[in-house]
Write an enzyme that holds these catalytic residues in place. Sequence first.
Site, PDB file in Angstrom:
ATOM      1  N   ASP A   7       0.868  -1.178   0.000  1.00  0.00           N
ATOM      2  CA  ASP A   7       0.000   0.000   0.000  1.00  0.00           C
ATOM      3  C   ASP A   7       0.911   1.236   0.000  1.00  0.00           C
ATOM      4  O   ASP A   7       2.136   1.123  -0.173  1.00  0.00           O
ATOM      5  CB  ASP A   7      -1.007  -0.031   1.166  1.00  0.00           C
ATOM      6  CG  ASP A   7      -0.380   0.286   2.527  1.00  0.00           C
ATOM      7  OD1 ASP A   7       0.867   0.382   2.616  1.00  0.00           O
ATOM      8  OD2 ASP A   7      -1.137   0.428   3.501  1.00  0.00           O
ATOM      9  N   HIS A   8       0.322   2.406   0.204  1.00  0.00           N
ATOM     10  CA  HIS A   8       1.123   3.640   0.167  1.00  0.00           C
ATOM     11  C   HIS A   8       2.194   3.659   1.260  1.00  0.00           C
ATOM     12  O   HIS A   8       3.271   4.198   1.056  1.00  0.00           O
ATOM     13  CB  HIS A   8       0.209   4.869   0.295  1.00  0.00           C
ATOM     14  CG  HIS A   8      -0.662   4.832   1.511  1.00  0.00           C
ATOM     15  ND1 HIS A   8      -1.707   3.937   1.631  1.00  0.00           N
ATOM     16  CD2 HIS A   8      -0.643   5.549   2.668  1.00  0.00           C
ATOM     17  CE1 HIS A   8      -2.301   4.124   2.800  1.00  0.00           C
ATOM     18  NE2 HIS A   8      -1.669   5.086   3.455  1.00  0.00           N
ATOM     19  N   CYS A  64       3.401  -2.719   3.987  1.00  0.00           N
ATOM     20  CA  CYS A  64       2.495  -1.615   4.304  1.00  0.00           C
ATOM     21  C   CYS A  64       3.224  -0.753   5.325  1.00  0.00           C
ATOM     22  O   CYS A  64       4.446  -0.867   5.454  1.00  0.00           O
ATOM     23  CB  CYS A  64       1.123  -2.101   4.760  1.00  0.00           C
ATOM     24  SG  CYS A  64       1.066  -2.948   6.346  1.00  0.00           S
ATOM     25  N   GLY A  65       2.526   0.104   6.034  1.00  0.00           N
ATOM     26  CA  GLY A  65       3.220   0.981   6.974  1.00  0.00           C
ATOM     27  C   GLY A  65       3.927   0.198   8.066  1.00  0.00           C
ATOM     28  O   GLY A  65       5.101   0.419   8.356  1.00  0.00           O
ATOM     29  N   THR A  66       3.190  -0.729   8.685  1.00  0.00           N
ATOM     30  CA  THR A  66       3.763  -1.549   9.760  1.00  0.00           C
ATOM     31  C   THR A  66       4.097  -2.966   9.307  1.00  0.00           C
ATOM     32  O   THR A  66       4.806  -3.677  10.016  1.00  0.00           O
ATOM     33  CB  THR A  66       2.756  -1.679  10.913  1.00  0.00           C
ATOM     34  OG1 THR A  66       1.554  -2.269  10.388  1.00  0.00           O
ATOM     35  CG2 THR A  66       2.437  -0.323  11.536  1.00  0.00           C
ATOM     36  N   GLY A  67       3.518  -3.388   8.211  1.00  0.00           N
ATOM     37  CA  GLY A  67       3.601  -4.789   7.781  1.00  0.00           C
ATOM     38  C   GLY A  67       2.505  -5.641   8.402  1.00  0.00           C
ATOM     39  O   GLY A  67       2.307  -6.794   7.990  1.00  0.00           O
ATOM     40  N   ILE A  68       1.791  -5.075   9.364  1.00  0.00           N
ATOM     41  CA  ILE A  68       0.823  -5.880  10.128  1.00  0.00           C
ATOM     42  C   ILE A  68      -0.491  -6.040   9.371  1.00  0.00           C
ATOM     43  O   ILE A  68      -0.994  -7.156   9.198  1.00  0.00           O
ATOM     44  CB  ILE A  68       0.587  -5.262  11.514  1.00  0.00           C
ATOM     45  CG1 ILE A  68       1.880  -5.286  12.335  1.00  0.00           C
ATOM     46  CG2 ILE A  68      -0.519  -6.030  12.247  1.00  0.00           C
ATOM     47  CD1 ILE A  68       1.810  -4.508  13.649  1.00  0.00           C
ATOM     48  N   GLY A  69      -1.076  -4.930   8.934  1.00  0.00           N
ATOM     49  CA  GLY A  69      -2.371  -5.022   8.257  1.00  0.00           C
ATOM     50  C   GLY A  69      -2.301  -5.905   7.028  1.00  0.00           C
ATOM     51  O   GLY A  69      -3.168  -6.768   6.808  1.00  0.00           O
ATOM     52  N   HIS A  97      11.024 -23.140   9.683  1.00  0.00           N
ATOM     53  CA  HIS A  97      10.036 -23.823  10.532  1.00  0.00           C
ATOM     54  C   HIS A  97       8.597 -23.671  10.040  1.00  0.00           C
ATOM     55  O   HIS A  97       7.797 -24.583  10.230  1.00  0.00           O
ATOM     56  CB  HIS A  97      10.113 -23.287  11.968  1.00  0.00           C
ATOM     57  CG  HIS A  97      11.343 -23.729  12.694  1.00  0.00           C
ATOM     58  ND1 HIS A  97      11.507 -23.577  14.054  1.00  0.00           N
ATOM     59  CD2 HIS A  97      12.494 -24.304  12.240  1.00  0.00           C
ATOM     60  CE1 HIS A  97      12.697 -24.057  14.418  1.00  0.00           C
ATOM     61  NE2 HIS A  97      13.325 -24.488  13.330  1.00  0.00           N
ATOM     62  N   ARG A 131       9.357 -32.512  11.563  1.00  0.00           N
ATOM     63  CA  ARG A 131       8.285 -32.220  12.524  1.00  0.00           C
ATOM     64  C   ARG A 131       7.540 -30.940  12.164  1.00  0.00           C
ATOM     65  O   ARG A 131       6.370 -30.777  12.524  1.00  0.00           O
ATOM     66  CB  ARG A 131       8.839 -32.131  13.945  1.00  0.00           C
ATOM     67  CG  ARG A 131       9.726 -30.916  14.200  1.00  0.00           C
ATOM     68  CD  ARG A 131      10.419 -30.985  15.542  1.00  0.00           C
ATOM     69  NE  ARG A 131      11.169 -29.772  15.871  1.00  0.00           N
ATOM     70  CZ  ARG A 131      12.364 -29.473  15.381  1.00  0.00           C
ATOM     71  NH1 ARG A 131      12.957 -30.276  14.513  1.00  0.00           N
ATOM     72  NH2 ARG A 131      12.990 -28.356  15.748  1.00  0.00           N
ATOM     73  N   HIS A 132       8.210 -30.067  11.439  1.00  0.00           N
ATOM     74  CA  HIS A 132       7.564 -28.795  11.071  1.00  0.00           C
ATOM     75  C   HIS A 132       6.472 -29.003  10.031  1.00  0.00           C
ATOM     76  O   HIS A 132       5.519 -28.231   9.977  1.00  0.00           O
ATOM     77  CB  HIS A 132       8.612 -27.802  10.578  1.00  0.00           C
ATOM     78  CG  HIS A 132       9.674 -27.535  11.601  1.00  0.00           C
ATOM     79  ND1 HIS A 132       9.398 -26.945  12.812  1.00  0.00           N
ATOM     80  CD2 HIS A 132      11.000 -27.817  11.592  1.00  0.00           C
ATOM     81  CE1 HIS A 132      10.517 -26.874  13.520  1.00  0.00           C
ATOM     82  NE2 HIS A 132      11.499 -27.391  12.806  1.00  0.00           N
TER      83      HIS A 132
HETATM   84  C1  RB5 Z   1      -1.792   3.126   6.340  1.00  0.00           C
HETATM   85  O1  RB5 Z   1      -1.804   4.387   6.925  1.00  0.00           O
HETATM   86  C2  RB5 Z   1      -1.409   2.075   7.373  1.00  0.00           C
HETATM   87  O2  RB5 Z   1      -2.455   1.918   8.281  1.00  0.00           O
HETATM   88  C3  RB5 Z   1      -1.084   0.783   6.701  1.00  0.00           C
HETATM   89  O3  RB5 Z   1      -0.042   0.974   5.804  1.00  0.00           O
HETATM   90  C4  RB5 Z   1      -0.611  -0.335   7.603  1.00  0.00           C
HETATM   91  O4  RB5 Z   1       0.391   0.093   8.456  1.00  0.00           O
HETATM   92  C5  RB5 Z   1      -1.657  -1.081   8.319  1.00  0.00           C
HETATM   93  O5  RB5 Z   1      -1.396  -2.053   9.025  1.00  0.00           O
END
Ligand code: RB5
Length: 145
Positions: A7-8, A64-69, A97, A131-132
């Site tokens: 994403d951006h 993405c910004g955090t990689g989490i979403g 693993h 095992r993995h």
């Molecule tokens: C976008 O602002 C941000 O929320 C997205 O890139 C990401 O970090 C979400 O997890």
Amino acid sequence: MIALGADHGGYELKEAIKKHLDELGVSYIDCGTYSAESVDYAPIAKRTCDKVVSGECEKAILCCGTGIGISMAANKVKGIRAACCSDYFSAKLTRQHNDANALCMGGRVVGVGLALELVDVFLNTEFEGGRHQRRIDQIAEIENL
Ligand code: RB5
């Protein structure tokens, strides 16, 4: 073939990864986004991961910004095992693993230098099996509940 998506918040990192893969001679498909304009990450995760599930690409790299979403969205795609990593050990072990087939990183979390190290170890580390494999199979069973 590697599928790339961002994403951006991860756009600039994706562009740096493309340059790195170009230098390594590694082929990729850029599934977007194609500018720094704000865009939602879930559809990008889906279309990038679809390239892996279809067999067109071997692995995905998502930013993405955090990689989490984008990792949360990627892990909703059946057959995808996405790992959000910001350290070398995790990027290596998630291949050994977890047989991760998608690496997720935060463009606002990791610097380009570290991110490229994570890409390299992710692409060059083999799954250990044994095992993995049983544990990977148990993850897949959850998808079918
Ligand atoms: C976008 O602002 C941000 O929320 C997205 O890139 C990401 O970090 C979400 O997890």
